[in-house]
Design an enzyme around this catalytic site. Sequence first.
Site, mmCIF file in Angstrom:
data_model
loop_
_atom_site.group_PDB
_atom_site.id
_atom_site.type_symbol
_atom_site.label_atom_id
_atom_site.label_comp_id
_atom_site.label_asym_id
_atom_site.label_seq_id
_atom_site.Cartn_x
_atom_site.Cartn_y
_atom_site.Cartn_z
ATOM 1 N N LYS A 120 0.843 -1.201 0.000
ATOM 2 C CA LYS A 120 0.000 0.000 0.000
ATOM 3 C C LYS A 120 0.883 1.257 0.000
ATOM 4 O O LYS A 120 0.676 2.180 -0.781
ATOM 5 C CB LYS A 120 -0.876 -0.019 1.262
ATOM 6 C CG LYS A 120 -1.771 1.180 1.418
ATOM 7 C CD LYS A 120 -2.422 1.224 2.792
ATOM 8 C CE LYS A 120 -3.007 -0.108 3.190
ATOM 9 N NZ LYS A 120 -3.867 0.001 4.381
ATOM 10 N N LYS A 132 3.612 -2.431 11.146
ATOM 11 C CA LYS A 132 2.330 -2.382 11.867
ATOM 12 C C LYS A 132 2.581 -2.811 13.294
ATOM 13 O O LYS A 132 3.548 -3.542 13.566
ATOM 14 C CB LYS A 132 1.327 -3.339 11.197
ATOM 15 C CG LYS A 132 -0.120 -3.011 11.492
ATOM 16 C CD LYS A 132 -0.673 -1.915 10.593
ATOM 17 C CE LYS A 132 -2.048 -1.480 11.053
ATOM 18 N NZ LYS A 132 -2.681 -0.535 10.105
ATOM 19 N N ASP A 172 -4.952 3.102 14.225
ATOM 20 C CA ASP A 172 -5.704 2.057 13.514
ATOM 21 C C ASP A 172 -6.890 1.763 14.431
ATOM 22 O O ASP A 172 -7.263 2.620 15.251
ATOM 23 C CB ASP A 172 -4.829 0.818 13.269
ATOM 24 C CG ASP A 172 -5.473 -0.201 12.316
ATOM 25 O OD1 ASP A 172 -5.447 0.026 11.100
ATOM 26 O OD2 ASP A 172 -6.048 -1.205 12.795
HETATM 27 P P1 NDP Z 1 -11.957 2.438 14.600
HETATM 28 O O1 NDP Z 1 -11.513 1.785 15.833
HETATM 29 O O2 NDP Z 1 -12.066 3.919 14.562
HETATM 30 O O3 NDP Z 1 -13.352 1.841 14.109
HETATM 31 C C1 NDP Z 1 -13.504 0.484 13.845
HETATM 32 C C2 NDP Z 1 -14.967 0.212 13.540
HETATM 33 O O4 NDP Z 1 -15.104 -1.136 13.103
HETATM 34 C C3 NDP Z 1 -15.862 0.359 14.766
HETATM 35 O O5 NDP Z 1 -17.151 0.749 14.373
HETATM 36 C C4 NDP Z 1 -15.871 -1.064 15.339
HETATM 37 O O6 NDP Z 1 -17.007 -1.362 16.138
HETATM 38 C C5 NDP Z 1 -15.880 -1.889 14.069
HETATM 39 N N1 NDP Z 1 -15.225 -3.172 14.317
HETATM 40 C C6 NDP Z 1 -13.935 -3.378 14.698
HETATM 41 N N2 NDP Z 1 -13.691 -4.685 14.886
HETATM 42 C C7 NDP Z 1 -14.852 -5.300 14.612
HETATM 43 C C8 NDP Z 1 -15.235 -6.653 14.613
HETATM 44 N N3 NDP Z 1 -14.371 -7.632 14.939
HETATM 45 N N4 NDP Z 1 -16.522 -6.940 14.257
HETATM 46 C C9 NDP Z 1 -17.392 -5.958 13.923
HETATM 47 N N5 NDP Z 1 -17.073 -4.655 13.918
HETATM 48 C C10 NDP Z 1 -15.829 -4.340 14.248
HETATM 49 O O7 NDP Z 1 -10.926 1.930 13.450
HETATM 50 P P2 NDP Z 1 -10.629 2.559 12.027
HETATM 51 O O8 NDP Z 1 -11.851 3.160 11.473
HETATM 52 O O9 NDP Z 1 -9.398 3.372 12.151
HETATM 53 O O10 NDP Z 1 -10.228 1.256 11.183
HETATM 54 C C11 NDP Z 1 -11.193 0.484 10.470
HETATM 55 C C12 NDP Z 1 -10.493 -0.356 9.417
HETATM 56 O O11 NDP Z 1 -9.783 0.511 8.507
HETATM 57 C C13 NDP Z 1 -9.443 -1.337 9.936
HETATM 58 O O12 NDP Z 1 -9.430 -2.483 9.101
HETATM 59 C C14 NDP Z 1 -8.138 -0.579 9.745
HETATM 60 O O13 NDP Z 1 -7.026 -1.439 9.652
HETATM 61 C C15 NDP Z 1 -8.424 0.114 8.418
HETATM 62 N N6 NDP Z 1 -7.599 1.278 8.117
HETATM 63 C C16 NDP Z 1 -7.558 2.334 8.996
HETATM 64 C C17 NDP Z 1 -6.803 3.441 8.675
HETATM 65 C C18 NDP Z 1 -6.825 4.670 9.516
HETATM 66 O O14 NDP Z 1 -6.264 5.698 9.078
HETATM 67 N N7 NDP Z 1 -7.452 4.676 10.682
HETATM 68 C C19 NDP Z 1 -5.949 3.467 7.462
HETATM 69 C C20 NDP Z 1 -6.156 2.348 6.564
HETATM 70 C C21 NDP Z 1 -6.924 1.290 6.922
HETATM 71 P P3 NDP Z 1 -16.848 -1.391 17.746
HETATM 72 O O15 NDP Z 1 -16.640 0.053 18.133
HETATM 73 O O16 NDP Z 1 -18.121 -1.958 18.214
HETATM 74 O O17 NDP Z 1 -15.655 -2.242 18.025
#
Ligand code: NDP
Length: 454
Positions: A120, A132, A172
């Site tokens: 990426k 990571k 993350d």
């Molecule tokens: P957050 O912690 O801000 O949000 C994660 C969201 O996904 C929450 O709504 C959470 O719900 C839900 N979630 C997490 N784990 C699970 C699970 N096992 N089952 C169901 N729902 C789940 O994380 P981000 O938004 O930062 O990250 C989300 C994704 O994006 C990840 O895959 C991350 O690796 C990817 N990503 C993030 C980047 C970033 O800049 N932040 C960059 C590139 C990729 P709940 O609150 O109930 O746990």
Amino acid sequence: MNDTSSLHPILQPTFETVLQRNPGEAEFQQAVFEVMQSMSPIVGTHKRYAGRSIVQRICEPERQIIFRVPWVDDKGEIQINRGFRVEFNSALGPFKGGLRFHPSVNLSIIKFLGFEQTFKNALTGLPIGGGKGGSDFDPKGRSDGEVMRFCQSFMTELYRHIGEYTDVPAGDIGVGGREIGYLFGQYKRITNRYEAGVITGKGITWGGSQARKEATGYGTVFFADEMLRRVNDSFEGKRVVVSGSGNVALYAIEKATQLGAKVVACSDSSGFVVDEDGLDLEALITLKEVNRGRLHEYVEGRPHAVHTPTGQGSSIWDVPTDVALPCATQNELDESHARTLVKNGLKLVAEGANMPTTPGAMALFQSAGVLYAPGKASNAGGVATSALEMQQNASRDSWDFETTEERLRQIMIDIHDDVVNTAEEFGRPGDYVTGANVAGFIKVADAMLALGVI
Ligand code: NDP
């Protein structure tokens, strides 16, 4: 799964070695297998990549650190978590990639994320390697004081491994502005240096970048917008479903709405919400970012919104939609979800999360003619803007929101075009998976070959 016979014969022994060296690491094996499946057109025709060593070296992290994280909770009890940092590949620049705090975190998950991150980051065209890290610590339900003590203990070990020129973590899942603040504060205290470029995702007044918070979600939508433009279409009037309701999801919802779409559903781990009026983003941001609440609270006072708790037999992917943006976590969208989405008229999937689509679902989308973008291309906007944050830190400068957002948009357009052109060059027009994997691989492999066997 991971049927080795489907790989190019040159790659079969290399993948066997990955399986032997990384037993039981299902997510890591899955991520490697997916990249290797895309490599047939290149190892078959380009002799310099055909040797076993370059692919094998790319699959082996440069360094893996596992450490104890002891801290004291609000009741005065000692808690022990496990910390990880996998420094995967530094051929293109310092290791760069987020920290995840979630109870599911283990070495396999961190390695798959670091491996994906390497390709990426290469796709962004910016000078950053891949890494990571994270911990099995769960910030949910913890007080600010507990989160701070955990972060301080985590950094008390991590600080010796990171630095502006060596390894630059970010956020993350479970690591947002609050956690980055506590981590950076402890780094500054231990080292006695205001080394802003050591971590990204910082607050605007203490070295952060405008648009970093929005970047992954916005970038995913910019990428999807380019995919639609390529087939003379747009977001205008589209129905959109976004899974998750965290950092990536919230800003994907915002940008899709700004581009004229109606986003009707989002989720968290407790369930999903459908709002046929279109999701009220301001309410969602207050609920999730300010109050750290749960999604079921969103429907209070909204007659057209319905919350379905997890475990009642239906999922967010049952909601009919033109565009699906999975923005929660790995393997959240499986083959049966994909079948339902396709039956309901799905046109496009762009991954905001890392590896949210299972291999079976991905194959189904591709054979059904759904436009499908893998996360390592479509969610690269977050790390790209982190690299812009590092540029601003290095030059002691800060750019305004519009300038930074425009740079992000242009980077996403460039990644899109690079991926599309690479797929065409290697005989797979419109195949974003091959395009992303091959384009990323070539950049990393060429740098590694130039730097010698190190
Ligand atoms: P957050 O912690 O801000 O949000 C994660 C969201 O996904 C929450 O709504 C959470 O719900 C839900 N979630 C997490 N784990 C699970 C699970 N096992 N089952 C169901 N729902 C789940 O994380 P981000 O938004 O930062 O990250 C989300 C994704 O994006 C990840 O895959 C991350 O690796 C990817 N990503 C993030 C980047 C970033 O800049 N932040 C960059 C590139 C990729 P709940 O609150 O109930 O746990």
